[in-house]
Motif scaffolding. Sequence first.
Motif, PDB file in Angstrom:
ATOM      1  N   SER A 111     -48.673 -43.108  -2.503  1.00 22.04           N
ATOM      2  CA  SER A 111     -48.952 -43.781  -3.765  1.00 22.04           C
ATOM      3  C   SER A 111     -49.654 -45.092  -3.454  1.00 22.04           C
ATOM      4  N   LEU A 112     -50.697 -45.367  -4.215  1.00 20.69           N
ATOM      5  CA  LEU A 112     -51.508 -46.559  -4.014  1.00 20.69           C
ATOM      6  C   LEU A 112     -51.436 -47.420  -5.268  1.00 20.69           C
ATOM      7  N   LYS A 113     -51.135 -48.694  -5.093  1.00 20.19           N
ATOM      8  CA  LYS A 113     -51.110 -49.633  -6.219  1.00 20.19           C
ATOM      9  C   LYS A 113     -51.989 -50.820  -5.884  1.00 20.19           C
ATOM     10  N   ILE A 114     -52.926 -51.105  -6.759  1.00 18.54           N
ATOM     11  CA  ILE A 114     -53.777 -52.279  -6.598  1.00 18.54           C
ATOM     12  C   ILE A 114     -53.399 -53.272  -7.690  1.00 18.54           C
ATOM     13  N   LYS A 115     -52.914 -54.411  -7.266  1.00 21.94           N
ATOM     14  CA  LYS A 115     -52.490 -55.464  -8.188  1.00 21.94           C
ATOM     15  C   LYS A 115     -53.551 -56.557  -8.191  1.00 21.94           C
ATOM     16  N   THR A 116     -54.158 -56.798  -9.335  1.00 20.95           N
ATOM     17  CA  THR A 116     -55.216 -57.805  -9.421  1.00 20.95           C
ATOM     18  C   THR A 116     -54.620 -59.186  -9.673  1.00 20.95           C
ATOM     19  N   SER A 117     -55.484 -60.185  -9.716  1.00 19.57           N
ATOM     20  CA  SER A 117     -55.030 -61.550  -9.970  1.00 19.57           C
ATOM     21  C   SER A 117     -54.605 -61.762 -11.421  1.00 19.57           C
ATOM     22  N   SER A 118     -55.015 -60.861 -12.298  1.00 21.29           N
ATOM     23  CA  SER A 118     -54.654 -60.970 -13.711  1.00 21.29           C
ATOM     24  C   SER A 118     -53.316 -60.273 -13.951  1.00 21.29           C
ATOM     25  N   PRO A 119     -52.357 -60.937 -14.562  1.00 17.30           N
ATOM     26  CA  PRO A 119     -51.026 -60.356 -14.770  1.00 17.30           C
ATOM     27  C   PRO A 119     -51.071 -59.004 -15.482  1.00 17.30           C
ATOM     28  N   GLY A 120     -50.431 -58.020 -14.876  1.00 16.23           N
ATOM     29  CA  GLY A 120     -50.331 -56.692 -15.486  1.00 16.23           C
ATOM     30  C   GLY A 120     -51.557 -55.826 -15.349  1.00 16.23           C
ATOM     31  N   VAL A 121     -52.671 -56.369 -14.854  1.00 16.53           N
ATOM     32  CA  VAL A 121     -53.907 -55.588 -14.730  1.00 16.53           C
ATOM     33  C   VAL A 121     -53.900 -54.896 -13.364  1.00 16.53           C
ATOM     34  N   ASN A 122     -53.351 -53.683 -13.334  1.00 19.32           N
ATOM     35  CA  ASN A 122     -53.134 -52.958 -12.083  1.00 19.32           C
ATOM     36  C   ASN A 122     -53.794 -51.580 -12.125  1.00 19.32           C
ATOM     37  N   ILE A 123     -53.992 -51.005 -10.949  1.00 22.98           N
ATOM     38  CA  ILE A 123     -54.556 -49.659 -10.817  1.00 22.98           C
ATOM     39  C   ILE A 123     -53.597 -48.834  -9.961  1.00 22.98           C
ATOM     40  N   PHE A 124     -53.411 -47.573 -10.335  1.00 21.93           N
ATOM     41  CA  PHE A 124     -52.488 -46.704  -9.617  1.00 21.93           C
ATOM     42  C   PHE A 124     -53.182 -45.399  -9.244  1.00 21.93           C
ATOM     43  N   ALA A 125     -52.821 -44.856  -8.091  1.00 23.83           N
ATOM     44  CA  ALA A 125     -53.330 -43.549  -7.680  1.00 23.83           C
ATOM     45  C   ALA A 125     -52.307 -42.884  -6.776  1.00 23.83           C
ATOM     46  N   ASP A 126     -52.255 -41.568  -6.847  1.00 25.00           N
ATOM     47  CA  ASP A 126     -51.369 -40.770  -6.002  1.00 25.00           C
ATOM     48  C   ASP A 126     -52.177 -39.649  -5.379  1.00 25.00           C
ATOM     49  N   ALA A 127     -51.794 -39.241  -4.180  1.00 29.05           N
ATOM     50  CA  ALA A 127     -52.451 -38.120  -3.511  1.00 29.05           C
ATOM     51  C   ALA A 127     -51.462 -37.464  -2.566  1.00 29.05           C
ATOM     52  N   ASP A 128     -51.677 -36.177  -2.294  1.00 26.88           N
ATOM     53  CA  ASP A 128     -50.841 -35.506  -1.304  1.00 26.88           C
ATOM     54  C   ASP A 128     -51.713 -34.690  -0.365  1.00 26.88           C
ATOM     55  N   ALA A 129     -51.068 -34.115   0.654  1.00 26.34           N
ATOM     56  CA  ALA A 129     -51.803 -33.405   1.696  1.00 26.34           C
ATOM     57  C   ALA A 129     -52.464 -32.127   1.192  1.00 26.34           C
ATOM     58  N   SER A 130     -52.067 -31.644   0.019  1.00 27.05           N
ATOM     59  CA  SER A 130     -52.661 -30.431  -0.545  1.00 27.05           C
ATOM     60  C   SER A 130     -53.933 -30.718  -1.340  1.00 27.05           C
ATOM     61  N   GLY A 131     -54.297 -32.002  -1.447  1.00 33.05           N
ATOM     62  CA  GLY A 131     -55.509 -32.357  -2.179  1.00 33.05           C
ATOM     63  C   GLY A 131     -55.285 -32.616  -3.650  1.00 33.05           C
ATOM     64  N   ASN A 132     -54.029 -32.771  -4.059  1.00 28.19           N
ATOM     65  CA  ASN A 132     -53.718 -33.131  -5.443  1.00 28.19           C
ATOM     66  C   ASN A 132     -53.871 -34.635  -5.612  1.00 28.19           C
ATOM     67  N   VAL A 133     -54.628 -35.053  -6.619  1.00 28.51           N
ATOM     68  CA  VAL A 133     -54.933 -36.474  -6.817  1.00 28.51           C
ATOM     69  C   VAL A 133     -54.807 -36.820  -8.297  1.00 28.51           C
ATOM     70  N   ARG A 134     -54.324 -38.017  -8.579  1.00 29.80           N
ATOM     71  CA  ARG A 134     -54.376 -38.544  -9.939  1.00 29.80           C
ATOM     72  C   ARG A 134     -54.496 -40.064  -9.859  1.00 29.80           C
ATOM     73  N   GLY A 135     -54.955 -40.678 -10.930  1.00 29.27           N
ATOM     74  CA  GLY A 135     -55.069 -42.131 -10.966  1.00 29.27           C
ATOM     75  C   GLY A 135     -55.166 -42.617 -12.396  1.00 29.27           C
ATOM     76  N   TYR A 136     -54.756 -43.844 -12.612  1.00 26.64           N
ATOM     77  CA  TYR A 136     -54.799 -44.396 -13.967  1.00 26.64           C
ATOM     78  C   TYR A 136     -54.780 -45.917 -13.922  1.00 26.64           C
ATOM     79  N   LEU A 137     -55.205 -46.512 -15.014  1.00 24.81           N
ATOM     80  CA  LEU A 137     -55.225 -47.961 -15.173  1.00 24.81           C
ATOM     81  C   LEU A 137     -54.071 -48.383 -16.069  1.00 24.81           C
ATOM     82  N   SER A 138     -53.510 -49.554 -15.811  1.00 22.23           N
ATOM     83  CA  SER A 138     -52.508 -50.097 -16.720  1.00 22.23           C
ATOM     84  C   SER A 138     -53.177 -50.434 -18.046  1.00 22.23           C
ATOM     85  N   GLU A 139     -52.386 -50.477 -19.122  1.00 21.40           N
ATOM     86  CA  GLU A 139     -52.941 -50.711 -20.454  1.00 21.40           C
ATOM     87  C   GLU A 139     -53.620 -52.077 -20.553  1.00 21.40           C
ATOM     88  N   GLU A 140     -53.222 -53.035 -19.715  1.00 20.96           N
ATOM     89  CA  GLU A 140     -53.808 -54.369 -19.759  1.00 20.96           C
ATOM     90  C   GLU A 140     -55.305 -54.361 -19.469  1.00 20.96           C
TER      91      GLU A 140
END
Length: 295
Positions: A65-94
């Motif tokens: 799981s990957l989380k990128i936390k920016t300098s702006s409060p709550g403005v984050n990015i998330f992504a998940d991946a596994d060895a089978s090639g399954n991937v997803r990602g999304y932005l926080s509502e901020e």
Amino acid sequence: MKSSWIAKSIAFDGKVRIIFMDNTHLLQQIFNRRTMGPVLKEALGRTVSVAGLIAGILKEPQQMSLKIKTSSPGVNIFADADASGNVRGYLSEEWFQLPSEGLSLGQIIGSRGNIQVVQETGANRMFTGITDMPYANITDDISHYYGQSEQTLTRVTLNLCFDHEKQRVSSSRGILTQLLPGGNPGLMQQVKEMVDGSDFMLSRHQKDQAHHELLLCPPGGWAILETKPLQWYCECSKEMLSNLLLGLEREELASLVLQAEPAEVVCSHCGEKYGFSPIEIQSLLDIFQGRRTIP
């Protein structure tokens, strides 16, 4: 049928790992789910692409799981991946509350951004690493992460091309290179020159064949070890999201039934929409009332 893929290879007499990726269609799937401005597409596109490349260095049953936390409060990015090639990602509502113009990705990440990677290595073991983001562009920052957190010389190169007028991804390709144990650090400069000049990264045109365009011909030879698909995957389901409706007050559920119109619930992780008919909402209301009458 067009698809996204990653190809694992080894080069320079077995001293360098090279992961190739074309995730054009995967990103288009993501952007079809929700309207986003150019900066939001760049932020999510880069993060999901990085996660896809990392999937190429995972072994079954590993996931990360990957989380990128920016300098702006709550403005984050998330992504998940596994060895089978399954991937997803999304932005926080901020992210969707930021001004639509005037801010670049670098400005949003700022000087206090950081990357957190949580990797499940199997046997119920987990590794967590956190580093700063000195480059504020995600791509070079993940290379920095591997150098700092895992002491592994790594270079990530991405080429994301958007056609904003047609609202589509023209091309999205990436290469991740890592120096393996016993390799001379000086090899990474040769790798950089080879990757930057490759037709694979310079071409903006889609080709469905994965192999013929990966011929980099590095010194010491190379070999493709595995090619596998990348696919969008989210664990959400209608049953799972029905719990969100159960979180409403009884009066709110009753009001939805009286409106006699379907209600829509959206997964915050992937943007998938699930419709609930008035009859289904009444069933949820019955469950709600049953819970409240249990002594």
